[in-house]
Design an enzyme around this catalytic site. Structure first.
Site, PDB file in Angstrom:
ATOM      1  N   LYS A  82       0.854  -1.186   0.000  1.00 54.54           N
ATOM      2  CA  LYS A  82       0.000   0.000   0.000  1.00 54.54           C
ATOM      3  C   LYS A  82       0.887   1.231   0.000  1.00 54.54           C
ATOM      4  CE  LYS A  82      -4.531   0.700   0.291  1.00 54.54           C
ATOM      5  NZ  LYS A  82      -5.624  -0.100  -0.265  1.00 54.54           N
ATOM      6  N   GLY A 182     -26.487   1.797   1.537  1.00 54.32           N
ATOM      7  CA  GLY A 182     -25.534   2.510   0.673  1.00 54.32           C
ATOM      8  C   GLY A 182     -25.764   2.165  -0.783  1.00 54.32           C
ATOM      9  N   GLY A 184     -24.106   3.648  -3.536  1.00 51.24           N
ATOM     10  CA  GLY A 184     -23.060   4.309  -4.328  1.00 51.24           C
ATOM     11  C   GLY A 184     -22.574   3.397  -5.432  1.00 51.24           C
ATOM     12  N   VAL A 186     -20.785   0.662  -5.608  1.00 51.64           N
ATOM     13  CA  VAL A 186     -21.039  -0.783  -5.470  1.00 51.64           C
ATOM     14  C   VAL A 186     -22.511  -1.050  -5.183  1.00 51.64           C
ATOM     15  CG1 VAL A 186     -20.440  -2.906  -4.253  1.00 51.64           C
ATOM     16  CG2 VAL A 186     -18.701  -1.159  -4.582  1.00 51.64           C
TER      17      VAL A 186
HETATM   18  P1  NAD Z   1     -19.366   5.145  -2.666  1.00 52.35           P
HETATM   19  O1  NAD Z   1     -18.809   6.317  -1.954  1.00 52.35           O
HETATM   20  O2  NAD Z   1     -19.561   5.220  -4.142  1.00 52.35           O
HETATM   21  O3  NAD Z   1     -20.805   4.773  -2.030  1.00 52.35           O
HETATM   22  C1  NAD Z   1     -21.078   4.790  -0.665  1.00 52.35           C
HETATM   23  C2  NAD Z   1     -22.541   5.184  -0.517  1.00 52.35           C
HETATM   24  O4  NAD Z   1     -22.931   5.041   0.844  1.00 52.35           O
HETATM   25  C3  NAD Z   1     -22.832   6.639  -0.910  1.00 52.35           C
HETATM   26  O5  NAD Z   1     -23.921   6.684  -1.807  1.00 52.35           O
HETATM   27  C4  NAD Z   1     -23.172   7.314   0.421  1.00 52.35           C
HETATM   28  O6  NAD Z   1     -24.113   8.382   0.268  1.00 52.35           O
HETATM   29  C5  NAD Z   1     -23.748   6.152   1.206  1.00 52.35           C
HETATM   30  N1  NAD Z   1     -23.714   6.281   2.665  1.00 52.35           N
HETATM   31  C6  NAD Z   1     -22.748   6.804   3.450  1.00 52.35           C
HETATM   32  N2  NAD Z   1     -23.102   6.736   4.737  1.00 52.35           N
HETATM   33  C7  NAD Z   1     -24.293   6.103   4.775  1.00 52.35           C
HETATM   34  C8  NAD Z   1     -25.167   5.729   5.815  1.00 52.35           C
HETATM   35  N3  NAD Z   1     -24.881   5.966   7.099  1.00 52.35           N
HETATM   36  N4  NAD Z   1     -26.326   5.111   5.492  1.00 52.35           N
HETATM   37  C9  NAD Z   1     -26.657   4.881   4.196  1.00 52.35           C
HETATM   38  N5  NAD Z   1     -25.866   5.223   3.166  1.00 52.35           N
HETATM   39  C10 NAD Z   1     -24.702   5.830   3.457  1.00 52.35           C
HETATM   40  O7  NAD Z   1     -18.457   3.907  -2.258  1.00 52.35           O
HETATM   41  P2  NAD Z   1     -18.362   2.479  -2.972  1.00 52.35           P
HETATM   42  O8  NAD Z   1     -17.234   2.487  -3.933  1.00 52.35           O
HETATM   43  O9  NAD Z   1     -19.723   2.059  -3.424  1.00 52.35           O
HETATM   44  O10 NAD Z   1     -17.915   1.572  -1.754  1.00 52.35           O
HETATM   45  C11 NAD Z   1     -18.818   1.138  -0.759  1.00 52.35           C
HETATM   46  C12 NAD Z   1     -18.077   0.321   0.281  1.00 52.35           C
HETATM   47  O11 NAD Z   1     -17.478  -0.817  -0.354  1.00 52.35           O
HETATM   48  C13 NAD Z   1     -16.920   1.065   0.958  1.00 52.35           C
HETATM   49  O12 NAD Z   1     -16.800   0.629   2.277  1.00 52.35           O
HETATM   50  C14 NAD Z   1     -15.704   0.635   0.140  1.00 52.35           C
HETATM   51  O13 NAD Z   1     -14.522   0.731   0.891  1.00 52.35           O
HETATM   52  C15 NAD Z   1     -16.064  -0.796  -0.150  1.00 52.35           C
HETATM   53  N6  NAD Z   1     -15.394  -1.346  -1.351  1.00 52.35           N
HETATM   54  C16 NAD Z   1     -15.632  -0.810  -2.569  1.00 52.35           C
HETATM   55  C17 NAD Z   1     -15.011  -1.360  -3.697  1.00 52.35           C
HETATM   56  C18 NAD Z   1     -15.279  -0.826  -5.085  1.00 52.35           C
HETATM   57  O14 NAD Z   1     -15.065  -1.557  -6.062  1.00 52.35           O
HETATM   58  N7  NAD Z   1     -15.752   0.414  -5.226  1.00 52.35           N
HETATM   59  C19 NAD Z   1     -14.160  -2.463  -3.554  1.00 52.35           C
HETATM   60  C20 NAD Z   1     -13.933  -3.000  -2.285  1.00 52.35           C
HETATM   61  C21 NAD Z   1     -14.573  -2.432  -1.196  1.00 52.35           C
END
Ligand code: NAD
Length: 358
Positions: A82, A182, A184, A186
């Site tokens: 990292k 959530g 977002g 994913v």
């Molecule tokens: P993102 O920021 O696109 O989406 C997160 C969503 O959660 C947002 O829409 C936000 O408004 C919402 N949110 C935040 N707090 C909240 C709450 N208290 N209640 C309800 N909704 C809430 O992030 P992402 O890329 O979709 O990632 C989501 C999770 O998955 C994170 O923990 C990230 O570390 C993990 N992750 C993502 C990936 C990837 O491919 N993007 C890979 C591995 C792990």
């Protein structure tokens, strides 16, 4: 952390590199945990909310070790690393910063491969790519896999299926009631794929526009963000923040399975034990959310992006989850520990294989 070397010795780290350029106001650390399985790989975080330098170093070290386990458990031939740039993630002069990091990474000759993480973007990776080939998470026009969130979502669904097989004897998601927190990158893909699989979806997001959009597209039920923990369902699927399984939520959850993409879902390790005592099954986060990076890094092992091959590898998260259950049963331990054991066993076995020189 009081002593860097004691911390490195405790978890058996290989290297830690410090990079700085005064004129560019550039400071970064690159941590390499274990390269038994392959080059240390893991994203580059840009962050400045650290209490001090040691905290930034500890963050890089801790995250690098997490990547070792993630790749080992996923069956990927990569080690854990990292990078952390200590700086404001909103900093505007990105080209010199990321090209400088690219230069330092290039000097490591492929021992570390970087990618996107908190505070960095795909366009930052393009700057790194100008200086080194050792970077993943690139747009498709630069030979990368592009948006990996749909594959992270697919991996999460495959883990859900394995959990359903264990709990209900069938891995079908059809008519399962699933609470998604959530929506977002994913989460919205999870909803899309669950909808296609015929699941009943209840979802929430702190951004009401995202929830409304999903409701209008897929007819899902919406709840207020705080109410998601009280939803009676088969599966609770956290796709937002970490530490959502904690003393407060544990008594409220009314599900059989916890399986989502969010990182660090357990507030503390003991919550992994407590929820099993309550009869719930926890799918360890680094098993369920590995799909994106499995897909993204696939081209490193074979050369060139192949959607079909990448997708097939992501699909194996089903079998990985099954193996976690086998180890949990064999050793009578909670699933979060069984996942660690699975990763450690693979590293030990491949270290043995590596003794044989061609
Ligand atoms: P993102 O920021 O696109 O989406 C997160 C969503 O959660 C947002 O829409 C936000 O408004 C919402 N949110 C935040 N707090 C909240 C709450 N208290 N209640 C309800 N909704 C809430 O992030 P992402 O890329 O979709 O990632 C989501 C999770 O998955 C994170 O923990 C990230 O570390 C993990 N992750 C993502 C990936 C990837 O491919 N993007 C890979 C591995 C792990």
């Amino acid at each position: 952390m009081d002593s860097i070397f004691d911390y490195m010795a405790k978890y058996d780290y290989e290297n830690l590199f410090f990079c700085q350029d005064k004129a560019l106001d550039f400071r970064a650390v690159i941590a390499i945990h274990d390269t038994t399985l392959g080059p240390a790989t893991g994203g580059c975080r840009m962050w400045n909310q650290y209490a001090g330098e040691l905290e930034a170093v500890e963050d890089a070290l801790r995250l690098a070790r997490g990547m070792t386990y993630k790749y080992a458990a996923a069956g990927v031939n990569l080690g854990g690393g990292k990078a952390v740039i200590i700086g404001d993630p909103r900093r505007m002069d990105r080209e010199p910063v990321f090209r400088a990091l690219g230069k330092f990474i290039n000097r490591l000759g492929g021992r570390y491969i970087t990618g996107e993480d908190v505070g960095t973007t795909l366009s930052d990776m393009e700057y790194i790519r100008m200086e080194t080939e050792y970077v993943v998470t690139l747009p498709t026009y630069l030979g990368g896999a592009g948006d990996i969130a749909p594959m992270t979502a697919l991996g999460t669904l495959r883990a859900m299926q394995a959990c359903c097989k264990r709990v209900y004897g069938s891995d079908r998601l059809e008519n399962k009631r699933i609470a998604v927190q959530g929506l977002g990158a994913v989460g919205h893909n999870v909803v899309e794929q669950l909808h296609a699989a015929g699941a009943q979806i209840v979802a929430t997001d702190i951004d009401p526009a995202k929830a409304a959009d999903m409701a209008s597209r897929y007819g899902i039920e919406q709840v207020e963000p705080e109410a998601i923990y009280d939803v009676e369902c088969d599966i609770f699927c956290p796709c937002a923040l970490g530490k959502v399984i904690n003393d407060e939520t544990l008594d409220r959850l009314k599900c059989k399975i916890i399986c989502g993409s969010a990182n660090n879902q357990l507030a503390e390790e003991r919550h992994g034990e407590l929820l099993e005592q309550k009869g719930m099954i926890y799918a360890p986060d680094y098993i369920t959310n590995a799909g994106g990076t499995i897909y993204d890094t696939d081209r490193l092992s074979v050369g060139g992006v192949s959607h079909e091959r990448g997708r097939a590898k992501v699909s194996r998260i089903y079998e990985n989850m099954g193996r976690v259950f086998e180890i949990a049963d064999r050793d009578q331990i909670p699933t979060y520990l069984a996942a660690d054991r699975m990763a450690e066993e693979r590293i030990r076995q491949i270290a043995e294989v590596n003794k044989y020189v061609d």
